[in-house]
Write an enzyme that holds these catalytic residues in place. Sequence first.
Site, PDB file in Angstrom:
ATOM      1  N   ASP A 224      59.530  16.476  61.132  1.00  0.00           N
ATOM      2  CA  ASP A 224      58.702  15.270  61.267  1.00  0.00           C
ATOM      3  C   ASP A 224      59.469  13.984  60.970  1.00  0.00           C
ATOM      4  O   ASP A 224      59.115  13.212  60.074  1.00  0.00           O
ATOM      5  CB  ASP A 224      57.485  15.364  60.341  1.00  0.00           C
ATOM      6  CG  ASP A 224      56.696  16.642  60.555  1.00  0.00           C
ATOM      7  OD1 ASP A 224      56.431  16.976  61.719  1.00  0.00           O
ATOM      8  OD2 ASP A 224      56.370  17.321  59.563  1.00  0.00           O
TER       9      ASP A 224
ATOM     10  N   GLU B  26      37.501  20.940  73.527  1.00  0.00           N
ATOM     11  CA  GLU B  26      37.857  20.168  72.341  1.00  0.00           C
ATOM     12  C   GLU B  26      39.040  19.253  72.610  1.00  0.00           C
ATOM     13  O   GLU B  26      39.140  18.178  72.029  1.00  0.00           O
ATOM     14  CB  GLU B  26      38.198  21.115  71.185  1.00  0.00           C
ATOM     15  CG  GLU B  26      38.529  20.386  69.890  1.00  0.00           C
ATOM     16  CD  GLU B  26      39.031  21.324  68.801  1.00  0.00           C
ATOM     17  OE1 GLU B  26      38.869  20.980  67.621  1.00  0.00           O
ATOM     18  OE2 GLU B  26      39.607  22.382  69.130  1.00  0.00           O
TER      19      GLU B  26
ATOM     20  N   GLU C  15      79.129   8.689  48.348  1.00  0.00           N
ATOM     21  CA  GLU C  15      78.416   9.820  47.757  1.00  0.00           C
ATOM     22  C   GLU C  15      78.873  11.123  48.402  1.00  0.00           C
ATOM     23  O   GLU C  15      79.033  11.200  49.626  1.00  0.00           O
ATOM     24  CB  GLU C  15      76.905   9.659  47.937  1.00  0.00           C
ATOM     25  CG  GLU C  15      76.298   8.479  47.195  1.00  0.00           C
ATOM     26  CD  GLU C  15      76.191   8.721  45.697  1.00  0.00           C
ATOM     27  OE1 GLU C  15      76.478   9.853  45.255  1.00  0.00           O
ATOM     28  OE2 GLU C  15      75.833   7.784  44.973  1.00  0.00           O
TER      29      GLU C  15
ATOM     30  N   GLU D 295      77.225  13.634  48.902  1.00  0.00           N
ATOM     31  CA  GLU D 295      76.142  14.120  49.768  1.00  0.00           C
ATOM     32  C   GLU D 295      76.010  13.290  51.039  1.00  0.00           C
ATOM     33  O   GLU D 295      74.949  13.291  51.686  1.00  0.00           O
ATOM     34  CB  GLU D 295      74.828  14.183  49.003  1.00  0.00           C
ATOM     35  CG  GLU D 295      74.307  12.865  48.458  1.00  0.00           C
ATOM     36  CD  GLU D 295      74.877  12.476  47.104  1.00  0.00           C
ATOM     37  OE1 GLU D 295      74.360  11.516  46.507  1.00  0.00           O
ATOM     38  OE2 GLU D 295      75.851  13.132  46.641  1.00  0.00           O
TER      39      GLU D 295
END
Length: 561
Positions: free
Chosen positions: A43, A214, A339, A341
């Site tokens: 997402d 629906e 960093e 990461e």
Amino acid sequence: MATITTSPQHKLLIAAMLLCSTTAFPSESMADNPIIQTIYTADPAPMVHDGTLYLYTTHDEDSASTFFGMNEWRVYSSTDMANWTDRGSPLKYKDFSWSKADAWAGQVTHRNGKFYFYIPTTSRTLNRMTIGVAVSDSPVGPFEDALGRPLITANCGDIDPTVFIDDDGQAYLYWGNPNLCYVKLNEDMTSYQGDVVRVPMTAESFGERTGSAERPTLYEEGPWLYKRDGMYYLAYPAGGIPEYIAYSTSSSPTGPWTYRGVIMPTEGGSFTNHPGIIDYKDNSYFFYHNAALPGGDGYHRSVAVERFTYNADGTIPTITMTEAGPPAAGTLDPYVMTEAETIAWESGVETEACSEGGMNVTSIEDGDYIKVKGVDFGAGAGSFDARVASATSGGSIELRLDSTTGTLVGTCMVQGTGGPQTWVTESCAVDGATGIHDLYLKFTGGNGPLFNFNWWKFTPRDATDPTGSGGGQSTGEGGATGSGGSGEGGSASSAATTGSGTGGAGAAPPDGASEDEGGCGCRVISGPSSPAGVLAALTALGAIAARRRARRAGRSGADAS
């Protein structure tokens, strides 16, 4: 996010998709898609602020099996669309006192010096999905509940909010599954004017679907609203299960909408998809998710991105998933503190909250590596500093160019420091690093966990510090400043906990770690006392371990060239 429909037929359809999901897309590659490999993410919601692209995602927990297991949102950042810095978790569903579960697809926007995070989560009292809003002074959090209650309780299928601020200052919030609803937000971004508007679901607006009273149109869920050259675009998952991405356009932010067709066909091994579209550094990017990581499926997804060009008439071309991803939109400066990461691709490692602020790399074992793409060494590097900690006997960081077996330009030895969060700066000489290369930080040593890794920094050849002290106040994309400190990248939820990470088995998790976080070792907590409960717990732990092993083995087995 997932559809709300829970009929037996719908569940069977999802189960059928899951059975074939792991073979629907190549899961092992040395590509740069998916862009996050340390955990499963889904997402995507990109936002550009002050020259940096921030990417907000959900987190599919390793422990999920028969439905979505999502407890927190995550945030990453990039300035080159190639290397992504893990900024940790800026928000969890537990940060909302009224929420009982679920951290599903949300979006962040900036206004009046504040950042507003619109999220769907399950209300404890209503026992259904609602939409809340959290606020922060920083794009990386921490975010706090702005209201102490849900913002939206319209029972319109209240999931997957998208927020958009128009040129005239009016803000809109769209959401919904199977309906599509919107409100006009007030200037405070935490309230709205008028009633909830239900958008007419017509074939002209969203395409025609047959066989479902629906859901009469192709629209499914997960809208993404934006404006370009005076045209309003609404992209969304469509067509039912499995989803593809379609879009509609309008000359007004409130419609009427005109269906324009498919952006991304059904592919990638996940029965859901979710769009995020944004312009950055004069290019257009399409974010989505799939199941491409090892162990991936409909409940273990991974965010990816493609660059694209609009057609001359403003329509969006068909975009297909690739393993390569987009070309870099810049280079990385190795002479500022970066960093650890900050990653384009990795094998085996994970991340966790760091005692010095922000995040650090953990779960480092022999043969693991981190690829950093497009590092510009210029006239040449003379030395390398690494901020490391080890509860074991340590290991080494091999500095290689362009592959894990490429030119070795330096080796930084890491000794035991007495603890997984006991940090020291190690230095080594560098020779042969000039020009632009992909940098591979290859980790070597004995068996088991070697050390944790907080940040790194090269020094130019003509300015090498003979004392090897390293540090300095320069700041890189990772956000670290000073001797091991952390800048904007450190959210309040990433506080330190001594004993976490490598060698910290049995320690309590840091505040920044999810309940299922990878790098924190085993944790002793109160558990079930009955034999059946113990068996169920052991089964769940086994599933988590197997999922992590699959992710690690798949990344480690990828082509490292």
